[in-house]
Motif scaffolding. Structure first.
Motif, PDB file in Angstrom:
ATOM      1  N   UNK A 138      -0.393   4.745  17.551  1.00 37.88           N
ATOM      2  CA  UNK A 138      -0.570   4.341  16.217  1.00 37.88           C
ATOM      3  C   UNK A 138      -0.861   2.638  16.415  1.00 37.88           C
ATOM      4  N   UNK A 139       0.012   2.034  17.287  1.00 38.34           N
ATOM      5  CA  UNK A 139      -0.185   0.743  17.621  1.00 38.34           C
ATOM      6  C   UNK A 139      -1.450   0.249  18.185  1.00 38.34           C
ATOM      7  N   UNK A 140      -1.751   0.873  19.160  1.00 36.85           N
ATOM      8  CA  UNK A 140      -3.250   0.932  19.892  1.00 36.85           C
ATOM      9  C   UNK A 140      -4.151   1.015  19.114  1.00 36.85           C
ATOM     10  N   UNK A 141      -4.153   1.970  18.262  1.00 42.82           N
ATOM     11  CA  UNK A 141      -5.496   2.246  17.383  1.00 42.82           C
ATOM     12  C   UNK A 141      -5.465   1.175  16.287  1.00 42.82           C
ATOM     13  N   UNK A 142      -4.344   0.559  15.940  1.00 41.44           N
ATOM     14  CA  UNK A 142      -4.409  -0.370  14.965  1.00 41.44           C
ATOM     15  C   UNK A 142      -4.957  -1.852  15.496  1.00 41.44           C
ATOM     16  N   UNK A 143      -4.605  -1.882  16.460  1.00 41.50           N
ATOM     17  CA  UNK A 143      -5.458  -3.159  17.343  1.00 41.50           C
ATOM     18  C   UNK A 143      -6.818  -3.107  17.702  1.00 41.50           C
ATOM     19  N   UNK A 144      -7.195  -1.930  17.402  1.00 41.91           N
ATOM     20  CA  UNK A 144      -8.693  -1.669  17.439  1.00 41.91           C
ATOM     21  C   UNK A 144      -9.303  -1.686  15.916  1.00 41.91           C
ATOM     22  N   UNK A 145      -8.793  -1.687  15.203  1.00 36.65           N
ATOM     23  CA  UNK A 145      -9.517  -1.940  13.730  1.00 36.65           C
ATOM     24  C   UNK A 145      -9.062  -0.551  12.975  1.00 36.65           C
ATOM     25  N   UNK A 146      -8.441   0.476  13.526  1.00 39.13           N
ATOM     26  CA  UNK A 146      -8.245   1.660  12.932  1.00 39.13           C
ATOM     27  C   UNK A 146      -7.108   1.759  11.847  1.00 39.13           C
ATOM     28  N   UNK A 147      -7.528   2.330  10.894  1.00 44.72           N
ATOM     29  CA  UNK A 147      -6.264   2.272   9.736  1.00 44.72           C
ATOM     30  C   UNK A 147      -5.171   3.321   9.837  1.00 44.72           C
ATOM     31  N   UNK A 148      -4.010   3.239   9.795  1.00 46.54           N
ATOM     32  CA  UNK A 148      -3.036   4.238  10.156  1.00 46.54           C
ATOM     33  C   UNK A 148      -2.060   4.074   9.009  1.00 46.54           C
ATOM     34  N   UNK A 149      -1.375   5.302   8.554  1.00 45.09           N
ATOM     35  CA  UNK A 149      -0.475   5.510   7.585  1.00 45.09           C
ATOM     36  C   UNK A 149       0.696   6.362   8.316  1.00 45.09           C
ATOM     37  N   UNK A 150       2.101   5.892   8.409  1.00 41.38           N
ATOM     38  CA  UNK A 150       3.032   6.517   8.900  1.00 41.38           C
ATOM     39  C   UNK A 150       4.100   6.769   7.769  1.00 41.38           C
ATOM     40  N   UNK A 151       4.455   8.202   7.873  1.00 41.40           N
ATOM     41  CA  UNK A 151       5.405   8.798   7.108  1.00 41.40           C
ATOM     42  C   UNK A 151       6.158   9.697   7.533  1.00 41.40           C
ATOM     43  N   UNK A 152       7.661   9.540   7.135  1.00 42.01           N
ATOM     44  CA  UNK A 152       8.403  10.714   7.654  1.00 42.01           C
ATOM     45  C   UNK A 152       8.461  11.824   6.620  1.00 42.01           C
ATOM     46  N   UNK A 153       8.844  13.334   7.047  1.00 38.59           N
ATOM     47  CA  UNK A 153       8.861  14.071   6.134  1.00 38.59           C
ATOM     48  C   UNK A 153       9.912  13.906   5.060  1.00 38.59           C
ATOM     49  N   UNK A 154      10.906  13.019   5.271  1.00 37.75           N
ATOM     50  CA  UNK A 154      11.815  12.792   4.232  1.00 37.75           C
ATOM     51  C   UNK A 154      11.218  11.722   3.210  1.00 37.75           C
ATOM     52  N   UNK A 155      10.257  10.789   3.654  1.00 35.82           N
ATOM     53  CA  UNK A 155       9.777   9.957   2.805  1.00 35.82           C
ATOM     54  C   UNK A 155       8.739  10.534   1.834  1.00 35.82           C
ATOM     55  N   UNK A 156       8.043  11.553   2.340  1.00 34.50           N
ATOM     56  CA  UNK A 156       7.230  12.341   1.541  1.00 34.50           C
ATOM     57  C   UNK A 156       7.988  13.107   0.447  1.00 34.50           C
ATOM     58  N   UNK A 157       9.189  13.681   0.881  1.00 30.20           N
ATOM     59  CA  UNK A 157       9.923  14.506  -0.279  1.00 30.20           C
ATOM     60  C   UNK A 157      10.560  13.444  -1.359  1.00 30.20           C
ATOM     61  N   UNK A 158      11.042  12.245  -0.744  1.00 27.14           N
ATOM     62  CA  UNK A 158      11.610  11.286  -1.705  1.00 27.14           C
ATOM     63  C   UNK A 158      10.668  10.759  -2.521  1.00 27.14           C
ATOM     64  N   UNK A 159       9.344  10.505  -2.245  1.00 23.53           N
ATOM     65  CA  UNK A 159       8.230  10.002  -3.100  1.00 23.53           C
ATOM     66  C   UNK A 159       8.030  10.963  -4.071  1.00 23.53           C
ATOM     67  N   UNK A 160       8.118  12.321  -3.830  1.00 20.44           N
ATOM     68  CA  UNK A 160       7.676  13.160  -4.724  1.00 20.44           C
ATOM     69  C   UNK A 160       8.700  13.299  -5.986  1.00 20.44           C
ATOM     70  N   UNK A 161       9.931  12.865  -5.619  1.00 23.73           N
ATOM     71  CA  UNK A 161      11.027  13.250  -6.411  1.00 23.73           C
ATOM     72  C   UNK A 161      10.799  11.946  -7.469  1.00 23.73           C
ATOM     73  N   UNK A 162      10.177  10.954  -7.429  1.00 27.29           N
ATOM     74  CA  UNK A 162      10.013  10.058  -8.460  1.00 27.29           C
ATOM     75  C   UNK A 162       8.708   9.666  -9.219  1.00 27.29           C
ATOM     76  N   UNK A 163       8.004  10.856  -8.993  1.00 25.80           N
ATOM     77  CA  UNK A 163       6.433  10.885  -9.252  1.00 25.80           C
ATOM     78  C   UNK A 163       6.441  12.049 -10.382  1.00 25.80           C
ATOM     79  N   UNK A 164       5.577  11.699 -11.303  1.00 27.88           N
ATOM     80  CA  UNK A 164       5.281  12.938 -12.194  1.00 27.88           C
ATOM     81  C   UNK A 164       3.831  13.427 -11.364  1.00 27.88           C
ATOM     82  N   UNK A 165       3.219  14.767 -12.088  1.00 28.38           N
ATOM     83  CA  UNK A 165       2.293  15.350 -11.416  1.00 28.38           C
ATOM     84  C   UNK A 165       1.074  14.652 -11.136  1.00 28.38           C
ATOM     85  N   UNK A 166       0.857  13.643 -12.422  1.00 27.13           N
ATOM     86  CA  UNK A 166      -0.318  12.951 -12.252  1.00 27.13           C
ATOM     87  C   UNK A 166      -0.090  11.936 -11.159  1.00 27.13           C
ATOM     88  N   UNK A 167       1.168  11.300 -11.087  1.00 25.71           N
ATOM     89  CA  UNK A 167       1.296  10.400 -10.085  1.00 25.71           C
ATOM     90  C   UNK A 167       0.992  10.788  -8.748  1.00 25.71           C
TER      91      UNK A 167
END
Length: 301
Positions: A149-178
């Protein structure tokens, strides 16, 4: 032409002349056309204004960029824009702070390093195909993902890092539209990293949220790097139908690589222990050895 336009053109010509003087080199020469030419590329560094401009008090000859100077300015502009993109990409990548300096050169496993280097080198050629890094705890899966990820970022590639726990936690505070909007944002980065798949709670809600994100990403034909402690054999023989759906999406869309070896964390812990042992017990060890040597000498006498 009104006075305002005259002022604008006069300013432009003055700036052009300043640029000409600034970039004039010893190799430059005055050509037969009466204009200065670049001694490197041979193209003109000046041009003649049309007669209508000179009648208004403008100079007959003004400076301009030669071909190599123009190329240099374009290159510098591109480099500046790339640097700006890289800074912004790193700012929003969400890579954990302690992994932001992870470097592929520091990966100990030769096979893992080769996988990482070749994935970085061939990222565009890989297209939608990502990596599945699996193995026991502490074998360097997350570190290798961070290196890539770091090497590709240095080349201008966009990267998003998530843990599986973050995915679930984010879901808990969103309605379906969000959450639908959040899922759409997952297709924005060039590379998505999902770290520690399977660490989330095995509830129906958690499994469904992780599957939705994985499915959205793969359906967009965009690559992912997934790290997990789950063995690939267990993925293929999964009896949980809800989890099986997720594995069935990930496996064909990634190149699976087993991370093997002794836990890096255990090795680091052992090194730290030895360092602390020397600091805390060093004097005692030296004293004991000295006493032992003294006793041996007495016995020999």
């Amino acid at each position: 032409m009104n006075d305002t336009l005259k002022s604008i053109f006069r300013t432009l010509s003055e700036n052009a002349e300043e640029n000409f003087i600034k970039n004039k080199n010893a190799e430059d020469y005055l050509a037969e056309d009466g204009l200065w030419h670049c001694g490197k590329c041979g193209t003109a560094k000046q041009f003649r204004l049309p007669e209508q401009f000179t009648k208004m008090g403008m100079p007959e000859i003004v400076g301009c960029c030669c071909a190599c100077q123009s190329a240099k300015e374009k290159r510098e502009k591109a480099e500046y824009q790339l640097a700006s993109v890289i800074r912004q990409n790193k700012k929003i990548a969400n890579i954990p702070e302690h992994y932001r300096s992870a470097d592929i050169a520091d990966v100990e496993s030769s096979d893992a390093k080769k996988i990482g280097l070749n994935y970085i080198k061939n990222f565009e050629k890989m297209g939608r195909t990502g990596l599945l890094l699996y193995g026991d705890v502490g074998t360097g899966k997350t570190y290798l993902a961070a290196c890539i990820a770091n090497a590709l970022l240095d080349q201008g590639v966009s990267v998003k890092w998530l843990t599986s726990m973050q995915i679930v936690e984010r879901s808990c505070f969103c309605n379906e539209a969000e959450y639908a909007e959040y899922l759409n944002s997952i297709t924005a980065p060039d590379l998505l990293v999902i770290d520690d798949l399977g660490a989330e709670r095995g509830t129906e809600f958690a499994v469904e949220r992780v599957h939705s994100l994985v499915d959205t990403r793969i359906s967009a034909n965009l690559p992912m790097i997934v790290t997990t402690n789950i063995d690939i054999t267990d993925m293929g023989n999964c009896t949980d139908l809800k989890k099986e759906r997720t594995f069935d999406r990930i496996l064909p869309a990634t190149f699976a690589f087993a991370m093997k070896g002794i836990s890096y964390r255990m090795k680091q812990a052992q090194q730290s222990y030895e360092t602390l042992k020397n600091l805390l017990l060093g004097e005692e060890i030296k004293t004991n050895r000295k006493d032992e040597n003294t006793n041996e000498n007495h016995q020999n006498l």
